[in-house]
Design a protein around this motif. Sequence first.
Motif, PDB file in Angstrom:
ATOM      1  N   LEU A  82       0.821  -1.197   0.000  1.00 25.93           N
ATOM      2  CA  LEU A  82       0.000   0.000   0.000  1.00 25.93           C
ATOM      3  C   LEU A  82       0.862   1.256   0.000  1.00 25.93           C
ATOM      4  O   LEU A  82       1.985   1.248   0.497  1.00 25.93           O
ATOM      5  CB  LEU A  82      -0.901   0.014   1.237  1.00 25.93           C
ATOM      6  N   LYS A  83       0.305   2.322  -0.533  1.00 25.71           N
ATOM      7  CA  LYS A  83       0.939   3.623  -0.459  1.00 25.71           C
ATOM      8  C   LYS A  83       0.189   4.418   0.601  1.00 25.71           C
ATOM      9  O   LYS A  83      -1.015   4.703   0.456  1.00 25.71           O
ATOM     10  CB  LYS A  83       0.899   4.336  -1.811  1.00 25.71           C
TER      11      LYS A  83
ATOM     12  N   GLN B 146       0.083  11.970  -5.634  1.00 26.68           N
ATOM     13  CA  GLN B 146       0.828  10.810  -5.149  1.00 26.68           C
ATOM     14  C   GLN B 146       0.046   9.507  -5.253  1.00 26.68           C
ATOM     15  O   GLN B 146       0.651   8.432  -5.222  1.00 26.68           O
ATOM     16  CB  GLN B 146       1.248  11.041  -3.695  1.00 26.68           C
ATOM     17  N   GLY B 147      -1.249   9.581  -5.335  1.00 22.04           N
ATOM     18  CA  GLY B 147      -2.060   8.370  -5.474  1.00 22.04           C
ATOM     19  C   GLY B 147      -2.016   7.472  -4.256  1.00 22.04           C
ATOM     20  O   GLY B 147      -1.863   6.247  -4.382  1.00 22.04           O
ATOM     21  N   TYR B 148      -2.180   8.042  -3.063  1.00 24.53           N
ATOM     22  CA  TYR B 148      -2.164   7.246  -1.842  1.00 24.53           C
ATOM     23  C   TYR B 148      -3.387   6.324  -1.761  1.00 24.53           C
ATOM     24  O   TYR B 148      -4.493   6.709  -2.142  1.00 24.53           O
ATOM     25  CB  TYR B 148      -2.147   8.146  -0.603  1.00 24.53           C
ATOM     26  N   ASP B 149      -3.158   5.125  -1.271  1.00 26.38           N
ATOM     27  CA  ASP B 149      -4.263   4.214  -0.981  1.00 26.38           C
ATOM     28  C   ASP B 149      -4.914   4.552   0.353  1.00 26.38           C
ATOM     29  O   ASP B 149      -6.127   4.400   0.525  1.00 26.38           O
ATOM     30  CB  ASP B 149      -3.763   2.760  -0.909  1.00 26.38           C
ATOM     31  N   VAL B 150      -4.090   4.994   1.305  1.00 20.71           N
ATOM     32  CA  VAL B 150      -4.562   5.261   2.657  1.00 20.71           C
ATOM     33  C   VAL B 150      -3.957   6.572   3.153  1.00 20.71           C
ATOM     34  O   VAL B 150      -2.757   6.810   2.988  1.00 20.71           O
ATOM     35  CB  VAL B 150      -4.154   4.135   3.643  1.00 20.71           C
ATOM     36  N   VAL B 151      -4.786   7.417   3.764  1.00 24.34           N
ATOM     37  CA  VAL B 151      -4.309   8.559   4.542  1.00 24.34           C
ATOM     38  C   VAL B 151      -4.745   8.313   5.977  1.00 24.34           C
ATOM     39  O   VAL B 151      -5.931   8.151   6.260  1.00 24.34           O
ATOM     40  CB  VAL B 151      -4.868   9.897   4.029  1.00 24.34           C
ATOM     41  N   ASN B 152      -3.774   8.261   6.888  1.00 27.15           N
ATOM     42  CA  ASN B 152      -4.040   7.940   8.292  1.00 27.15           C
ATOM     43  C   ASN B 152      -3.679   9.154   9.137  1.00 27.15           C
ATOM     44  O   ASN B 152      -2.516   9.489   9.302  1.00 27.15           O
ATOM     45  CB  ASN B 152      -3.216   6.723   8.714  1.00 27.15           C
ATOM     46  N   THR B 153      -4.700   9.831   9.690  1.00 30.32           N
ATOM     47  CA  THR B 153      -4.483  11.029  10.493  1.00 30.32           C
ATOM     48  C   THR B 153      -4.404  10.663  11.976  1.00 30.32           C
ATOM     49  O   THR B 153      -4.770   9.558  12.372  1.00 30.32           O
ATOM     50  CB  THR B 153      -5.611  12.048  10.273  1.00 30.32           C
ATOM     51  N   THR B 154      -3.941  11.611  12.798  1.00 32.93           N
ATOM     52  CA  THR B 154      -3.708  11.290  14.206  1.00 32.93           C
ATOM     53  C   THR B 154      -4.379  12.266  15.162  1.00 32.93           C
ATOM     54  O   THR B 154      -5.190  11.870  15.992  1.00 32.93           O
ATOM     55  CB  THR B 154      -2.203  11.242  14.510  1.00 32.93           C
TER      56      THR B 154
ATOM     57  N   THR C 184      -9.057   9.955  -1.903  1.00 32.18           N
ATOM     58  CA  THR C 184      -8.259   8.850  -1.378  1.00 32.18           C
ATOM     59  C   THR C 184      -9.196   7.703  -1.005  1.00 32.18           C
ATOM     60  O   THR C 184     -10.204   7.924  -0.330  1.00 32.18           O
ATOM     61  CB  THR C 184      -7.465   9.302  -0.139  1.00 32.18           C
ATOM     62  N   PRO C 185      -8.889   6.478  -1.410  1.00 34.26           N
ATOM     63  CA  PRO C 185      -9.814   5.361  -1.158  1.00 34.26           C
ATOM     64  C   PRO C 185     -10.153   5.136   0.310  1.00 34.26           C
ATOM     65  O   PRO C 185     -11.300   4.815   0.637  1.00 34.26           O
ATOM     66  CB  PRO C 185      -9.064   4.153  -1.736  1.00 34.26           C
ATOM     67  N   LEU C 186      -9.158   5.287   1.212  1.00 30.97           N
ATOM     68  CA  LEU C 186      -9.396   5.012   2.631  1.00 30.97           C
ATOM     69  C   LEU C 186      -8.759   6.106   3.480  1.00 30.97           C
ATOM     70  O   LEU C 186      -7.561   6.351   3.393  1.00 30.97           O
ATOM     71  CB  LEU C 186      -8.816   3.649   3.019  1.00 30.97           C
ATOM     72  N   VAL C 187      -9.589   6.741   4.321  1.00 32.64           N
ATOM     73  CA  VAL C 187      -9.105   7.742   5.276  1.00 32.64           C
ATOM     74  C   VAL C 187      -9.376   7.201   6.681  1.00 32.64           C
ATOM     75  O   VAL C 187     -10.509   6.871   7.027  1.00 32.64           O
ATOM     76  CB  VAL C 187      -9.810   9.097   5.087  1.00 32.64           C
ATOM     77  N   VAL C 188      -8.306   7.103   7.478  1.00 30.31           N
ATOM     78  CA  VAL C 188      -8.385   6.512   8.817  1.00 30.31           C
ATOM     79  C   VAL C 188      -7.975   7.562   9.847  1.00 30.31           C
ATOM     80  O   VAL C 188      -7.002   8.296   9.640  1.00 30.31           O
ATOM     81  CB  VAL C 188      -7.460   5.282   8.934  1.00 30.31           C
TER      82      VAL C 188
ATOM     83  N   LEU D 159     -10.808  -1.239   2.898  1.00 30.61           N
ATOM     84  CA  LEU D 159     -10.802  -0.914   1.469  1.00 30.61           C
ATOM     85  C   LEU D 159     -11.838  -1.759   0.723  1.00 30.61           C
ATOM     86  O   LEU D 159     -12.563  -1.245  -0.151  1.00 30.61           O
ATOM     87  CB  LEU D 159      -9.409  -1.144   0.887  1.00 30.61           C
ATOM     88  N   LYS D 160     -11.914  -3.021   1.077  1.00 30.23           N
ATOM     89  CA  LYS D 160     -12.888  -3.910   0.433  1.00 30.23           C
ATOM     90  C   LYS D 160     -14.310  -3.496   0.776  1.00 30.23           C
ATOM     91  O   LYS D 160     -15.199  -3.465  -0.105  1.00 30.23           O
ATOM     92  CB  LYS D 160     -12.646  -5.353   0.874  1.00 30.23           C
ATOM     93  N   GLU D 161     -14.553  -3.154   2.049  1.00 28.69           N
ATOM     94  CA  GLU D 161     -15.893  -2.710   2.469  1.00 28.69           C
ATOM     95  C   GLU D 161     -16.321  -1.447   1.756  1.00 28.69           C
ATOM     96  O   GLU D 161     -17.513  -1.236   1.479  1.00 28.69           O
ATOM     97  CB  GLU D 161     -15.903  -2.472   3.991  1.00 28.69           C
ATOM     98  N   LEU D 162     -15.343  -0.582   1.440  1.00 27.34           N
ATOM     99  CA  LEU D 162     -15.649   0.680   0.770  1.00 27.34           C
ATOM    100  C   LEU D 162     -15.692   0.553  -0.749  1.00 27.34           C
ATOM    101  O   LEU D 162     -15.839   1.546  -1.459  1.00 27.34           O
ATOM    102  CB  LEU D 162     -14.594   1.721   1.165  1.00 27.34           C
TER     103      LEU D 162
END
Length: 383
Positions: A5-6, A83-91, A108-112, A375-378
């Motif tokens: 993943l990116k 950049q084509g990120y698969d996931v952006v994970n914020t804190t 972005t496909p998945l934001v966490v 990602l699959k659920e979305l």
Amino acid sequence: MNKPLKILHTEAAKGLGGQEIYIYRHMLAMRERGHDVSLLCQPGARLGEIAHEAGFTVHRLKMGGLLRLLRGIWTVARLVRAQGYDVVNTTSRRDSLIAAAGARLGRTPLVVRSRHLMSPVNSLLTYTGLPHRVMTVSSFVKQLLVARGIAEAHIGIVPPIAVPPQWTQAHSEDPWQCLRDTRAEVRRELGFDDDQVVVGCVAVLREPKGHIELLHAIAPLCRQHRHLQLVIVGDGQPVMDRLIALRRELGVEAQVHLLGYRHGACRLMAGFDIFALATHKEAAGTVFLEAAYVGVPIVATRVGGVPEMVLEGSNAMLAPLGDRAALTLALQALVEQPEQRQRMGRAGWEWMRSAQRFTPAGHTEATEHYYHQWLKELGHGQR
């Protein structure tokens, strides 16, 4: 096999505390696993500095204020599209407002949103409105989030990583003996002999970490056992001044050592006979895993995610929050029984060598599981 993943992690804090250490260790483990991991942080952030030194791509963005918020959202939207990120994970809340909104705008496909704290959640915007899913560090924090109204199925749990002390790797043929040798070295450096019982605490000096309560609880034992020593590693005002005044007031100045900040605190823990932390609140507590890794028994408060980071009755004794007498009794039991100290220390050390979920491999496997499941659920399938 799932494809690498990116991933872009974001953090607004400029300091380097437990949350930032969690992110850094996570990034190292995920990169080792084959993922492309980058960081977005503020200029001057310590996490950004060490991530850059470790070879990660670090994007810097000033955060704070309405104008920077609006500009930041568009900046992040352009970045994630480019950049084509698969996931952006914020804190944190600040970076989540900017990065999660920008990532959604940039498709972005998945934001966490990660949650490393057990304090109350005020606004749900950065947990349900902007991110798709939430990741946290313990079952305790997950239940707090569920009680606040976040869907249980949308929350994943990935505990912190416990890294084996680097200085034991050179003695892999007998790591337990290496710990014993290091204990002797550290005690010589600190000026303690084998007859003294050293209770140690490693934590930034903040009110919720319970240093004042710990000092009150151990003072009667110090007066009873002149060979007992308390070592506190960490800095921060005004708690440091309060500790200096309190040890004088309690008459234990000669037995209470305030070392301030020390680089390599994990190695110092190897010189302790007991690790103690009377914390008021703790989402998880990586320091408990580190104490177990160096074979030191633990005395702590039964709060938050602490019970998930120890084996109560095996390598740790937990006292109810606010029960100073119970904390004193737990300390006394280990101070006065060297055989129990050794038995509990060894039990914790053996547990850490077999507890898969705290290893870099276990941590990354859990993270990958949630990322790919979400990602699959979305509707994005397996990456």
